[in-house]
Design a protein around this motif. Structure first.
Motif, PDB file in Angstrom:
ATOM      1  N   MET A 253      31.894 -22.652  11.707  1.00 56.45           N
ATOM      2  CA  MET A 253      30.576 -23.246  11.689  1.00 56.45           C
ATOM      3  C   MET A 253      30.304 -23.807  13.077  1.00 56.45           C
ATOM      4  SD  MET A 253      29.053 -26.002   8.919  1.00 56.45           S
ATOM      5  CE  MET A 253      30.627 -26.182   8.192  1.00 56.45           C
ATOM      6  N   SER A 254      29.273 -23.328  13.750  1.00 58.43           N
ATOM      7  CA  SER A 254      28.920 -23.772  15.085  1.00 58.43           C
ATOM      8  C   SER A 254      27.875 -24.872  15.002  1.00 58.43           C
ATOM      9  CB  SER A 254      28.381 -22.583  15.883  1.00 58.43           C
ATOM     10  OG  SER A 254      27.833 -23.026  17.098  1.00 58.43           O
ATOM     11  N   ASP A 255      27.904 -25.772  15.980  1.00 59.15           N
ATOM     12  CA  ASP A 255      26.890 -26.819  16.040  1.00 59.15           C
ATOM     13  C   ASP A 255      25.630 -26.345  16.764  1.00 59.15           C
ATOM     14  OD1 ASP A 255      28.444 -28.621  14.649  1.00 59.15           O
ATOM     15  OD2 ASP A 255      29.391 -29.401  16.455  1.00 59.15           O
ATOM     16  N   GLU A 256      25.713 -25.219  17.474  1.00 56.45           N
ATOM     17  CA  GLU A 256      24.563 -24.669  18.183  1.00 56.45           C
ATOM     18  C   GLU A 256      23.687 -23.891  17.210  1.00 56.45           C
ATOM     19  OE1 GLU A 256      23.573 -24.984  21.453  1.00 56.45           O
ATOM     20  OE2 GLU A 256      25.140 -26.531  21.478  1.00 56.45           O
ATOM     21  N   PRO A 257      22.383 -24.197  17.157  1.00 52.81           N
ATOM     22  CA  PRO A 257      21.499 -23.433  16.265  1.00 52.81           C
ATOM     23  C   PRO A 257      21.437 -21.964  16.674  1.00 52.81           C
ATOM     24  CG  PRO A 257      20.366 -25.368  17.166  1.00 52.81           C
ATOM     25  CD  PRO A 257      21.678 -25.250  17.871  1.00 52.81           C
ATOM     26  N   LYS A 258      21.496 -21.101  15.688  1.00 53.99           N
ATOM     27  CA  LYS A 258      21.398 -19.670  15.941  1.00 53.99           C
ATOM     28  C   LYS A 258      19.939 -19.229  15.937  1.00 53.99           C
ATOM     29  CE  LYS A 258      24.510 -16.975  13.871  1.00 53.99           C
ATOM     30  NZ  LYS A 258      25.422 -16.403  12.847  1.00 53.99           N
ATOM     31  N   PHE A 259      19.675 -18.187  16.726  1.00 52.35           N
ATOM     32  CA  PHE A 259      18.375 -17.544  16.761  1.00 52.35           C
ATOM     33  C   PHE A 259      18.485 -16.199  16.058  1.00 52.35           C
ATOM     34  CE2 PHE A 259      18.208 -20.558  20.195  1.00 52.35           C
ATOM     35  CZ  PHE A 259      16.893 -21.004  20.206  1.00 52.35           C
ATOM     36  N   PHE A 260      17.332 -15.583  15.821  1.00 52.73           N
ATOM     37  CA  PHE A 260      17.284 -14.296  15.138  1.00 52.73           C
ATOM     38  C   PHE A 260      18.248 -13.286  15.769  1.00 52.73           C
ATOM     39  CE2 PHE A 260      15.365 -10.055  14.608  1.00 52.73           C
ATOM     40  CZ  PHE A 260      15.326  -9.990  13.228  1.00 52.73           C
ATOM     41  N   GLU A 261      18.260 -13.232  17.086  1.00 56.58           N
ATOM     42  CA  GLU A 261      19.099 -12.264  17.791  1.00 56.58           C
ATOM     43  C   GLU A 261      20.585 -12.495  17.575  1.00 56.58           C
ATOM     44  OE1 GLU A 261      15.370 -12.886  20.367  1.00 56.58           O
ATOM     45  OE2 GLU A 261      16.624 -14.091  19.057  1.00 56.58           O
ATOM     46  N   ASP A 262      20.981 -13.706  17.196  1.00 57.63           N
ATOM     47  CA  ASP A 262      22.397 -14.059  17.035  1.00 57.63           C
ATOM     48  C   ASP A 262      22.998 -13.583  15.718  1.00 57.63           C
ATOM     49  OD1 ASP A 262      22.270 -15.435  19.489  1.00 57.63           O
ATOM     50  OD2 ASP A 262      21.590 -17.270  18.472  1.00 57.63           O
ATOM     51  N   TYR A 263      22.170 -13.254  14.755  1.00 62.59           N
ATOM     52  CA  TYR A 263      22.659 -12.835  13.444  1.00 62.59           C
ATOM     53  C   TYR A 263      22.987 -11.345  13.450  1.00 62.59           C
ATOM     54  CZ  TYR A 263      21.179 -17.300  11.539  1.00 62.59           C
ATOM     55  OH  TYR A 263      21.048 -18.635  11.283  1.00 62.59           O
ATOM     56  N   GLU A 264      24.055 -10.983  12.756  1.00 64.91           N
ATOM     57  CA  GLU A 264      24.494  -9.586  12.665  1.00 64.91           C
ATOM     58  C   GLU A 264      24.517  -9.151  11.204  1.00 64.91           C
ATOM     59  OE1 GLU A 264      25.139  -7.582  15.211  1.00 64.91           O
ATOM     60  OE2 GLU A 264      24.849  -9.149  16.713  1.00 64.91           O
ATOM     61  N   ILE A 265      24.016  -7.963  10.944  1.00 68.82           N
ATOM     62  CA  ILE A 265      24.129  -7.408   9.596  1.00 68.82           C
ATOM     63  C   ILE A 265      25.611  -7.288   9.256  1.00 68.82           C
ATOM     64  CG2 ILE A 265      23.742  -5.345   8.176  1.00 68.82           C
ATOM     65  CD1 ILE A 265      21.105  -4.977   9.704  1.00 68.82           C
ATOM     66  N   GLY A 266      25.972  -7.743   8.093  1.00 68.64           N
ATOM     67  CA  GLY A 266      27.358  -7.703   7.639  1.00 68.64           C
ATOM     68  C   GLY A 266      28.091  -9.023   7.784  1.00 68.64           C
ATOM     69  N   GLU A 267      27.577  -9.933   8.613  1.00 75.69           N
ATOM     70  CA  GLU A 267      28.268 -11.218   8.730  1.00 75.69           C
ATOM     71  C   GLU A 267      28.173 -11.949   7.399  1.00 75.69           C
ATOM     72  OE1 GLU A 267      26.159 -14.880  10.875  1.00 75.69           O
ATOM     73  OE2 GLU A 267      25.762 -13.009  11.957  1.00 75.69           O
ATOM     74  N   SER A 268      29.209 -12.708   7.077  1.00 79.97           N
ATOM     75  CA  SER A 268      29.257 -13.344   5.757  1.00 79.97           C
ATOM     76  C   SER A 268      30.079 -14.624   5.790  1.00 79.97           C
ATOM     77  CB  SER A 268      29.847 -12.376   4.732  1.00 79.97           C
ATOM     78  OG  SER A 268      31.189 -12.083   5.054  1.00 79.97           O
ATOM     79  N   PHE A 269      29.931 -15.393   4.738  1.00 79.27           N
ATOM     80  CA  PHE A 269      30.748 -16.585   4.533  1.00 79.27           C
ATOM     81  C   PHE A 269      30.738 -16.927   3.049  1.00 79.27           C
ATOM     82  CE2 PHE A 269      26.501 -18.240   5.341  1.00 79.27           C
ATOM     83  CZ  PHE A 269      26.356 -19.262   4.412  1.00 79.27           C
ATOM     84  N   VAL A 270      31.669 -17.776   2.655  1.00 79.48           N
ATOM     85  CA  VAL A 270      31.771 -18.249   1.273  1.00 79.48           C
ATOM     86  C   VAL A 270      31.678 -19.765   1.306  1.00 79.48           C
ATOM     87  CG1 VAL A 270      33.205 -18.343  -0.806  1.00 79.48           C
ATOM     88  CG2 VAL A 270      33.190 -16.273   0.614  1.00 79.48           C
ATOM     89  N   THR A 271      30.899 -20.317   0.387  1.00 75.94           N
ATOM     90  CA  THR A 271      30.707 -21.765   0.332  1.00 75.94           C
ATOM     91  C   THR A 271      31.887 -22.447  -0.362  1.00 75.94           C
ATOM     92  OG1 THR A 271      29.655 -21.855  -1.855  1.00 75.94           O
ATOM     93  CG2 THR A 271      28.221 -21.385   0.056  1.00 75.94           C
ATOM     94  N   PRO A 272      31.957 -23.766  -0.241  1.00 78.17           N
ATOM     95  CA  PRO A 272      32.876 -24.514  -1.109  1.00 78.17           C
ATOM     96  C   PRO A 272      32.430 -24.378  -2.564  1.00 78.17           C
ATOM     97  CG  PRO A 272      31.890 -25.943   0.587  1.00 78.17           C
ATOM     98  CD  PRO A 272      31.198 -24.614   0.660  1.00 78.17           C
ATOM     99  N   GLY A 273      33.261 -24.789  -3.473  1.00 80.49           N
ATOM    100  CA  GLY A 273      32.925 -24.747  -4.893  1.00 80.49           C
ATOM    101  C   GLY A 273      32.335 -26.053  -5.381  1.00 80.49           C
ATOM    102  N   ARG A 274      31.731 -25.985  -6.563  1.00 77.52           N
ATOM    103  CA  ARG A 274      31.202 -27.172  -7.232  1.00 77.52           C
ATOM    104  C   ARG A 274      31.293 -26.953  -8.728  1.00 77.52           C
ATOM    105  NH1 ARG A 274      27.689 -30.233  -9.765  1.00 77.52           N
ATOM    106  NH2 ARG A 274      26.530 -31.922  -8.814  1.00 77.52           N
ATOM    107  N   THR A 275      31.830 -27.938  -9.415  1.00 77.38           N
ATOM    108  CA  THR A 275      31.943 -27.861 -10.865  1.00 77.38           C
ATOM    109  C   THR A 275      30.670 -28.401 -11.512  1.00 77.38           C
ATOM    110  OG1 THR A 275      34.338 -28.095 -10.728  1.00 77.38           O
ATOM    111  CG2 THR A 275      33.321 -28.572 -12.867  1.00 77.38           C
TER     112      THR A 275
END
Length: 153
Positions: free
Chosen positions: A1-23
């Protein structure tokens, strides 16, 4: 997780992440019923639910959706360059019960220019919410309106 805000150009198709869980809790379900006004018996009437195939109260689909959105915000830094443009194909293919733990698998699946606004692009990210058994309990295509670093001509 970066502290620098991303712009449209910074995103790549296929990039992914998983969130923490919540009960999900019974309190969550009742509070959501209070906020939404949705007191349908399959959410809040344990005796009625005993007569149904699922046998116990179930969480609202809208509760699952709202908590999924919140989990995504827990996983990513705030980004002033990204705004919600809309949601497509919202589905709830499996039930969520109090006691279930959910998390969200997020993946960028499309990028395109905005048809009118040259300072922004549109990202599509799929958001698949799964329970503790890995079963998909919610799915949505989320369209994001994202600031470009360099506007189109």
């Amino acid at each position: 997780m970066s502290d620098e805000p991303k712009f449209f150009e910074d995103y790549e198709i296929g990039e992914s992440f998983v969130t923490p869980g919540r009960t999900i809790t019974e309190t969550d379900v009742v509070t959501h019923a209070m906020h939404s006004g949705d007191w349908q018996p399959h959410h809040t009437d344990a005796e009625f639910c005993k007569t149904q195939p699922f046998k116990k109260p179930i969480a609202h689909g809208t509760l699952t959706f709202a908590f999924s959105v919140g989990l995504i915000f827990r996983a990513e830094s705030a980004n002033p360059n990204v705004m919600n443009y809309g949601y497509d194909k919202i589905r709830f293919p499996a039930l969520v019960f109090p006691g279930d733990t959910i998390k969200v698998e997020v993946k960028i699946t499309a990028k395109k220019d905005h048809h009118k606004i040259k300072t922004h692009g549109l990202l599509t990210q799929t958001e698949t919410t799964v329970n503790q058994r890995g079963e998909t309990v919610a799915f949505v295509e989320h369209i994001l309106f994202v600031t470009r670093r360099t506007p189109l001509d």
